[in-house]
Enzyme design. Structure first.
Site, PDB file in Angstrom:
ATOM      1  N   ASP A 104     -67.830   5.335 -38.484  1.00 35.03           N
ATOM      2  CA  ASP A 104     -67.462   6.752 -39.126  1.00 35.03           C
ATOM      3  C   ASP A 104     -68.649   6.920 -40.160  1.00 35.03           C
ATOM      4  O   ASP A 104     -69.638   7.294 -40.045  1.00 35.03           O
ATOM      5  CB  ASP A 104     -65.917   6.753 -39.639  1.00 35.03           C
ATOM      6  N   LYS A 132     -69.111   8.478 -34.799  1.00 29.54           N
ATOM      7  CA  LYS A 132     -69.154  10.073 -35.456  1.00 29.54           C
ATOM      8  C   LYS A 132     -70.455  10.107 -36.219  1.00 29.54           C
ATOM      9  O   LYS A 132     -70.458  10.013 -37.471  1.00 29.54           O
ATOM     10  CB  LYS A 132     -67.921  10.164 -36.368  1.00 29.54           C
TER      11      LYS A 132
END
Ligand code: 5GP
Length: 178
Positions: A104, A132
């Protein structure tokens, strides 16, 4: 709205399986002739991905686990990572692959890479089921990547929301109310 009512499929089970199979073939090709490697699963989120990847690998390997936590508010990490449980075995001189559920902000992988590199493995690579990219705050390399996904909260395949949804067989998205 109850959180389960917001659940939607992002990546169906068959696509996850096909991608993990491809990652296993890629790792097999890269480590052909290298001898035994060590897969390090990052608890808790990576346990299902690691189990599936491990069973598809032809490369001889051992499995170990490490547990980390970031100080956070449940869904957003603060960037401060701490070690909750260390490996049981030494990685010095070994070919190591870190297996993460999702990258992330990148802080977890950056921290892990740093502490494991200090133990002098023969080589160190990273494998993550999901990434991400738009959330990255530090520059980290993922050598074996399953899927790039948008900035949504994913569950299933080991990933949770408040400890729920981990055993969903596909990657889903939940949308908590603010
Ligand atoms: P990073 O340190 O890269 O910001 O975060 C990595 C960790 O945050 C992951 O191992 C995972 O535990 C958690 N995380 C980040 N995004 C998600 C998400 O969308 N769903 C779930 N369940 N966990 C996430």
């Amino acid at each position: 709205m109850p959180i389960e009512d917001t659940l939607q499929t992002l990546i169906p089970e068959a696509e996850v399986h096909a991608r993990i199979e491809a990652l296993a073939r890629q790792i097999d090709a890269d480590y052909a002739g290298a001898g035994e490697i060590v897969l390090i699963g990052v608890l808790r989120g990576a346990f299902i991905f690691l189990a599936d990847l491990s069973r598809r690998l032809a490369t001889p390997h051992r499995v170990d686990f490490i547990a980390l936590a970031s100080y956070d508010d449940g869904t957003r990490s603060s960037g401060v990572v701490r070690l909750i449980m260390d490996l049981r075995t030494s990685v010095t001189g070994k070919h190591v692959v870190i297996v993460e559920d999702i990258v992330d902000t990148g802080y977890t992988i950056a921290y892990l890479t740093e502490i494991l590199q200090a133990r002098h493995p023969a080589s160190l690579r990273t494998c993550a089921l999901l990434r991400k990219l738009e959330r990255h705050e530090v520059d980290v390399r993922v050598d074996y990547l399953g899927f790039d996904i948008p900035d949504v909260w994913v569950v299933g395949y080991g990933l949770d929301y408040a400890d729920r949804f981990r055993t969903l067989p596909y990657i889903g998205v939940v949308t908590p109310e603010d």
